[in-house]
Design a protein around this motif. Structure first.
Motif, PDB file in Angstrom:
ATOM      1  N   LEU A 246       0.761  -0.940  -0.312  1.00 32.76           N
ATOM      2  CA  LEU A 246      -0.057  -0.065   0.165  1.00 32.76           C
ATOM      3  C   LEU A 246       0.883   1.705  -0.257  1.00 32.76           C
ATOM      4  O   LEU A 246       0.525   2.100  -0.291  1.00 32.76           O
ATOM      5  N   TRP A 247       2.407   1.370   0.203  1.00 31.49           N
ATOM      6  CA  TRP A 247       3.093   2.183   0.139  1.00 31.49           C
ATOM      7  C   TRP A 247       3.432   3.424  -0.437  1.00 31.49           C
ATOM      8  O   TRP A 247       3.267   4.279  -1.786  1.00 31.49           O
ATOM      9  N   ALA A 248       3.011   1.974  -1.594  1.00 33.66           N
ATOM     10  CA  ALA A 248       2.937   2.457  -3.383  1.00 33.66           C
ATOM     11  C   ALA A 248       2.154   3.619  -3.524  1.00 33.66           C
ATOM     12  O   ALA A 248       2.283   4.735  -4.364  1.00 33.66           O
ATOM     13  N   ILE A 249       0.654   3.335  -3.002  1.00 32.77           N
ATOM     14  CA  ILE A 249      -0.442   5.300  -3.268  1.00 32.77           C
ATOM     15  C   ILE A 249       0.348   5.913  -3.122  1.00 32.77           C
ATOM     16  O   ILE A 249       0.599   7.296  -4.060  1.00 32.77           O
ATOM     17  N   PRO A 250       1.054   6.404  -1.548  1.00 33.63           N
ATOM     18  CA  PRO A 250       1.613   7.370  -1.356  1.00 33.63           C
ATOM     19  C   PRO A 250       3.161   7.750  -2.443  1.00 33.63           C
ATOM     20  O   PRO A 250       3.271   9.060  -2.264  1.00 33.63           O
ATOM     21  N   LEU A 251       3.658   7.056  -2.698  1.00 33.23           N
ATOM     22  CA  LEU A 251       4.644   7.542  -3.289  1.00 33.23           C
ATOM     23  C   LEU A 251       4.928   7.719  -4.025  1.00 33.23           C
ATOM     24  O   LEU A 251       5.598   8.646  -4.980  1.00 33.23           O
ATOM     25  N   MET A 252       3.734   7.369  -5.637  1.00 28.19           N
ATOM     26  CA  MET A 252       2.940   7.590  -6.937  1.00 28.19           C
ATOM     27  C   MET A 252       2.449   8.905  -6.511  1.00 28.19           C
ATOM     28  O   MET A 252       3.111  10.095  -7.363  1.00 28.19           O
ATOM     29  N   VAL A 253       2.108   9.654  -5.528  1.00 25.97           N
ATOM     30  CA  VAL A 253       1.270  10.844  -5.624  1.00 25.97           C
ATOM     31  C   VAL A 253       2.804  12.156  -5.498  1.00 25.97           C
ATOM     32  O   VAL A 253       2.476  12.480  -5.845  1.00 25.97           O
ATOM     33  N   LEU A 254       2.993  11.275  -4.247  1.00 21.84           N
ATOM     34  CA  LEU A 254       4.762  11.913  -3.870  1.00 21.84           C
ATOM     35  C   LEU A 254       5.810  12.629  -5.235  1.00 21.84           C
ATOM     36  O   LEU A 254       6.354  13.513  -5.192  1.00 21.84           O
ATOM     37  N   ALA A 255       5.765  11.326  -6.261  1.00 22.13           N
ATOM     38  CA  ALA A 255       6.500  11.560  -7.143  1.00 22.13           C
ATOM     39  C   ALA A 255       5.663  13.103  -7.637  1.00 22.13           C
ATOM     40  O   ALA A 255       6.271  13.408  -8.630  1.00 22.13           O
ATOM     41  N   TRP A 256       4.638  12.613  -8.473  1.00 14.61           N
ATOM     42  CA  TRP A 256       3.905  13.604  -9.110  1.00 14.61           C
ATOM     43  C   TRP A 256       3.721  15.000  -9.138  1.00 14.61           C
ATOM     44  O   TRP A 256       4.191  15.638  -9.378  1.00 14.61           O
ATOM     45  N   ARG A 257       3.610  15.198  -7.691  1.00 15.69           N
ATOM     46  CA  ARG A 257       3.748  16.278  -7.391  1.00 15.69           C
ATOM     47  C   ARG A 257       5.373  17.043  -7.187  1.00 15.69           C
ATOM     48  O   ARG A 257       5.347  17.931  -7.423  1.00 15.69           O
ATOM     49  N   ASN A 258       6.414  16.155  -6.501  1.00 17.43           N
ATOM     50  CA  ASN A 258       7.498  16.459  -6.744  1.00 17.43           C
ATOM     51  C   ASN A 258       8.357  17.452  -7.885  1.00 17.43           C
ATOM     52  O   ASN A 258       8.981  17.615  -8.230  1.00 17.43           O
ATOM     53  N   SER A 259       8.412  15.957  -8.739  1.00 13.36           N
ATOM     54  CA  SER A 259       8.325  16.254  -9.946  1.00 13.36           C
ATOM     55  C   SER A 259       8.154  17.610 -11.131  1.00 13.36           C
ATOM     56  O   SER A 259       8.606  17.481 -11.935  1.00 13.36           O
ATOM     57  N   ARG A 260       6.473  17.775  -9.820  1.00 12.86           N
ATOM     58  CA  ARG A 260       5.754  18.844 -11.294  1.00 12.86           C
ATOM     59  C   ARG A 260       6.471  20.688 -11.121  1.00 12.86           C
ATOM     60  O   ARG A 260       5.788  21.015 -11.879  1.00 12.86           O
ATOM     61  N   THR A 261       6.960  20.801 -10.641  1.00 21.13           N
ATOM     62  CA  THR A 261       6.924  21.891  -9.363  1.00 21.13           C
ATOM     63  C   THR A 261       8.786  22.701 -10.628  1.00 21.13           C
ATOM     64  O   THR A 261       8.715  23.746 -10.438  1.00 21.13           O
ATOM     65  N   LEU A 262       8.913  21.479 -11.284  1.00 18.49           N
ATOM     66  CA  LEU A 262      10.797  22.327 -12.581  1.00 18.49           C
ATOM     67  C   LEU A 262       9.753  22.500 -13.499  1.00 18.49           C
ATOM     68  O   LEU A 262       8.975  22.061 -14.362  1.00 18.49           O
TER      69      LEU A 262
END
Length: 363
Positions: free
Chosen positions: A340-356
């Motif tokens: 289940l850790w995959a769910i927040p990991l995917m969300v955070l990867a999307w968020r952290n990579s869209r700021t650049l």
């Protein structure tokens, strides 16, 4: 990190540590990681990059010396020495890795993600060799020779010539930014997964499934080896891949490994499973580090310190937390739920990579 490699040894005579006590050994890493994360920026202002690295190297040397002392100790003293060892390792790892990750990003600004990924591949390669070297020394003479050699290496390393300090940057309290926290959260959750695989591979294979100790050590080595190979490969082809999509996709591979590995039975399948798990874990940490530093160029060392600290805290939780938890759940069940850790990991990867900017996001 030699405690995971010692998992099978510490469960046998003369130590006879149970899973709860073994898991507790990782708790001081959390304290050490917090110290390193909070101190990195402030220490940079006082000691500069070379001094920061030397402090970390000395902490690592002390950690290895304590591990050597534990070989000759008995009873409760063994646990005390190992607890202190993981505390010093948390501090040392945090300080040295904050410095070298920041240095890699600054020296190779046009290919920072590739540089950070390959740097961590080298670190992972050394980690992958530790269980095999530890087992090899144990068969020939005594396992204590390997941490003794590492202690000597850490004492010598700060004596080598180092590059000049780079341009000044912010440190201390004024270097902290709320925007750093999502990157720290991503690495913290990822490290829980990494710790769950790495710290318990040896126990799952050679204790829970009663396979030979050498198989457990090899499974752990292949986990780190798979991670190392993935980092080298993706670091080398960084300019030819859609970095952001890969970053968001790797949590699915981690989840799949958590679901599949507990269902395996043969030694060969375990070896393959942990090698694939290592490959699945390969790039999430260096990509998070690269995105985080790129997003905070004026606070690079503080950012790197925070992220390395988050890695150590997550490793500690994934390692220490799984010990007491096994009073109520089997290790196999814990692995299944960890998918289940995959769910927040995917969300955070999307968020952290869209700021650049798009050219940084996509490679």
């Amino acid at each position: 990190m030699l405690i995971p490699a010692l998992g099978g040894i510490l469960h046998r005579a003369p130590y006879h540590l149970n899973n709860s006590t073994y898991g507790l050994l990782y708790f001081p890493e959390i304290l050490g990681a917090i110290v390193a994360a909070l101190a990195a920026g402030a220490l940079l202002l006082r000691f500069q990059t070379t001094g920061l690295f030397r402090l970390g190297a000395m902490a690592n040397a002390v950690a290895m010396a304590l591990l050597v002392a534990a070989f000759f100790a008995h009873g409760t003293l063994v646990v005390i020495l190992l607890l202190t060892e993981t505390l010093m390792l948390g501090i040392g790892f945090g300080l040295t890795n904050a410095m070298i990750n920041r240095a890699a990003s600054r020296l190779f600004q046009k290919s920072a993600t590739s540089a950070v990924t390959i740097l961590n591949a080298v670190i992972g390669g050394a980690t992958a060799m530790s269980p095999l070297l530890l087992a090899g020394f144990g068969h020939v003479l005594a396992w204590v020779l390997w941490p003794a050699l590492l202690c000597l290496a850490w004492l010598i390393l700060p004596l080598l010539p180092e590059p000049e300090d780079s341009a000044p940057e912010r440190g201390g309290l004024r270097a902290w930014r709320p925007s750093m926290l999502p990157f720290a959260a991503a690495i913290l959750l990822y490290a829980i997964c990494e710790g769950s695989f790495g710290s318990w591979a040896n126990v799952l294979v050679s204790v829970d499934h009663h396979l030979p100790a050498a198989t457990g050590a090899l499974a752990l080595s292949l986990f780190w080896g798979g991670m190392t190979v993935a980092r080298f490969v993706f670091g080398a082809i960084d300019h030819f891949i859609h970095r952001r999509l890969l970053y968001q996709a790797v949590p699915l591979g981690i989840a799949t490994c958590f679901l599949v590995i507990p269902e395996l039975r043969s030694g060969t399948h375990f070896l393959l499973g942990f090698a694939v798990a290592g490959a699945a874990c390969g790039i999430y940490y260096p990509y998070s580090m690269s995105y985080g530093i790129a997003s905070h160029p004026q606070e690079g060392t503080q950012m790197a310190g925070l992220l390395v600290g988050s890695l150590m805290i997550g490793e500690g939780i994934g390692s220490f937390g799984l010990g007491p938890l096994q009073h109520w759940l089997s290790l196999a069940t814990i692995y299944h739920l960890s998918a289940l850790w995959a769910i927040p990991l995917m969300v955070l990867a999307w968020r952290n990579s869209r700021t650049l900017a798009p050219e940084i996001r996509h490679g």
